[in-house]
Write a protein that holds these residues in place. Structure first.
Motif, PDB file in Angstrom:
ATOM      1  N   LYS A  72       0.831  -1.208   0.000  1.00 52.06           N
ATOM      2  CA  LYS A  72       0.000   0.000   0.000  1.00 52.06           C
ATOM      3  C   LYS A  72       0.865   1.257   0.000  1.00 52.06           C
ATOM      4  CE  LYS A  72      -4.016  -2.068   2.273  1.00 52.06           C
ATOM      5  NZ  LYS A  72      -5.050  -1.914   3.324  1.00 52.06           N
ATOM      6  N   THR A  76      -0.637   5.663   3.712  1.00 52.10           N
ATOM      7  CA  THR A  76      -1.594   4.951   4.564  1.00 52.10           C
ATOM      8  C   THR A  76      -0.970   4.591   5.906  1.00 52.10           C
ATOM      9  OG1 THR A  76      -0.990   2.751   3.713  1.00 52.10           O
ATOM     10  CG2 THR A  76      -2.694   3.975   2.507  1.00 52.10           C
ATOM     11  N   HIS A 264       1.355  -2.918   4.655  1.00 55.10           N
ATOM     12  CA  HIS A 264       1.939  -1.610   4.926  1.00 55.10           C
ATOM     13  C   HIS A 264       3.456  -1.748   5.072  1.00 55.10           C
ATOM     14  CE1 HIS A 264      -1.946   0.387   5.804  1.00 55.10           C
ATOM     15  NE2 HIS A 264      -2.302  -0.807   6.260  1.00 55.10           N
ATOM     16  N   THR A 311       2.081  10.446   6.301  1.00 60.15           N
ATOM     17  CA  THR A 311       2.623   9.102   6.523  1.00 60.15           C
ATOM     18  C   THR A 311       2.843   8.840   8.000  1.00 60.15           C
ATOM     19  OG1 THR A 311       3.717   9.115   4.365  1.00 60.15           O
ATOM     20  CG2 THR A 311       4.549   7.562   6.012  1.00 60.15           C
ATOM     21  N   HIS A 314      -0.455   8.559  10.126  1.00 64.13           N
ATOM     22  CA  HIS A 314      -1.222   7.336   9.898  1.00 64.13           C
ATOM     23  C   HIS A 314      -0.473   6.069  10.306  1.00 64.13           C
ATOM     24  CE1 HIS A 314      -3.727   9.593   6.641  1.00 64.13           C
ATOM     25  NE2 HIS A 314      -4.163   9.821   7.871  1.00 64.13           N
ATOM     26  N   ALA A 447      -6.658  -1.525  10.581  1.00 66.50           N
ATOM     27  CA  ALA A 447      -6.744  -0.075  10.611  1.00 66.50           C
ATOM     28  C   ALA A 447      -7.358   0.382  11.923  1.00 66.50           C
ATOM     29  CB  ALA A 447      -7.584   0.428   9.441  1.00 66.50           C
TER      30      ALA A 447
END
Length: 452
Positions: A72, A76, A264, A311, A314, A447
């Motif tokens: 990703k 994210t 990620h 960045t 998150h 998440a």
């Protein structure tokens, strides 16, 4: 412990790591070697980054970072571990040599939170580097091999310590007395007029080809001599110098080295100076993480006005630092039901800090719920912990600093007995389970939004 159990096999590599890593420089260097052996490439040699790429960087020879690029967008957020490479010790002063009462001595300055009396009357080794004028680097390691001499800090004998015994424990040995014996003269040497300082310098000259003035540009650390040893009649524990925080360093390394392409981008930060407040160019208070994030974004083609800030905000991080374990000799110092125990896995710590949570991160409930799901789904044995009873003490970690970016952050580390002592005690099971916990976290795609 069964000799072929997962934790026992894992601990063999860990003990080898401990024996090779007595300083922050040695720890960062070995981490980079392990990264190379696992197929990681130097970040500085990359022109672009793609999912699945594995890169590392060594920073000022004291800090390091490893990344596995995820599928990703970096925006994210990343999944980060942060452990520290330094440990409490004694440092040689820039002008260390002196003679007193017929003995050659070395002046020191202690580094980090130590109990000074614990450093007397035990064998000590000298590790570090000397950088000569012009840039020549001399690596020093003396006192680890059986045939090598060790250093030794004297203490008053029982016969003369009646007054000392009445002093508070913290004042029984003064910091200015943490000076090891470096040399003595025989009767023949005295008759020949040999000076002690000259004798010490001749040893340094013969072994390392350095002069006294070269010590001005040296970083020489005095640490406990000897190897990590199995402890307990059942061999389930490890007694060693530097579990804080090299247990988490090693667990984190094993987790990221075995990681395939995650959702990620996953990173392991190995930083210096935690024991003295995270300052300096190689500490968590530096711009190291910000600069690395900017470089990762550039190489991934994701630059933008707020790309770095987005960045980091998150991202999720585990501050991988050791925690206090219940000590059956001093149970009154620990919070019943809220203290970690040896052998029950890594401890998830909501807050550290001092007296009323001062300087604590105090992780959000949403993030703790996420971590519970991650660990349980991976079948990790884990527990919770705190830093002693409310008004007794506490401890600081790196967690509040990345949290300043808005990053979800929590402490998760390995329980220890005798933290900050020359020899600390850790459980083989806990180091192994910590690596499993860290691996599950780095691979996680959960998440935080689903917990809000």
């Amino acid at each position: 412990m069964e000799k072929d159990s997962h934790a026992e096999v894992f601990s063999r590599g860990y003990k080898t790591f401990l024996n090779a890593c007595k300083t922050e420089r040695e720890t960062a260097s070995r981490a980079v070697e392990m990264a190379r052996e696992a197929g990681f490439q130097p970040l500085r040699e990359k022109q672009a980054l793609h999912p699945g790429d594995k890169v590392f960087t060594l920073y000022k020879n004291k800090a390091a970072a490893l990344f596995v690029i995820g599928q990703k967008s970096l925006k994210t957020g990343m999944r980060l571990l942060c452990a520290h490479t330094d440990a409490p010790r004694l440092d040689l002063r820039p002008c260390p040599l002196y003679e007193k009462e017929g003995l050659g001595m070395l002046r020191t300055h202690y580094y980090g939170g130590i109990k000074k009396y614990q450093w007397a009357a035990l064998p000590l080794a000298l590790h570090g580097v000397i950088i000569k004028k012009g840039g020549e680097r001399i690596t020093v390691s003396l006192g680890e091999k059986e045939e090598e001499p060790v250093l030794y800090i004297s203490d008053l004998p029982k016969h003369l310590s009646a007054k000392q015994a009445k002093e508070p424990m913290g004042e029984g040995i003064d910091g200015e007395n943490l000076n090891p014996v470096a040399a003595s003269l025989t009767a023949e040497e005295k008759q020949a007029g040999l000076a002690l300082q000259k004798k010490i310098l001749s040893v340094l000259k013969e072994k390392y080809d350095v002069e006294e003035e070269d010590l001005l540009s040296a970083e020489l650390e005095i640490v406990p001599a000897g190897k990590a040893r199995d402890a307990g009649l059942d061999g389930s524990l490890i007694a060693a110098y530097g579990h804080d925080d090299r247990s988490c360093v090693y667990a984190g390394l094993q987790a990221i080295l075995q990681l395939s392409t995650p959702a990620h981008t996953a990173g392991l930060l190995l930083l210096d100076k935690e024991e003295v407040g995270n300052q300096g160019a190689t500490g968590m208070q530096s711009r190291f993480l910000e600069n690395l994030t900017a470089r990762l974004l550039h190489l991934s083609g994701e630059e933008g006005p707020l790309a770095r800030e987005e960045t980091l905000e998150h991202s999720q991080m585990l501050s991988a630092d050791v925690v206090l374990a219940m000590d059956p000799n001093y149970p009154q110092c620990f919070a019943p039901g809220n203290t970690a125990h040896l052998g029950r896995g890594p401890a998830l710590v909501k807050y550290a800090g001092h007296f009323g949570k001062k300087d604590a991160n105090d992780a959000n409930a949403e993030f703790l719920a996420l971590l519970r799901d991650v660990f349980d789904a991976a079948g990790v044995c884990w527990q919770t912990g705190e830093y002693g009873i409310t008004d007794l003490g506490g401890g600081g970690t790196m967690a509040p600093l990345p949290a300043a970016y808005g990053m979800e952050t929590a402490d998760c580390g390995i329980p220890l007995l005798s933290m900050h002592a020359p020899y600390e005690l850790a459980s083989k099971t806990d180091v192994y389970e910590a690596s499993r916990a860290y691996g599950a976290f780095l691979a996680s795609d959960r998440a935080i939004e689903q917990y809000q």
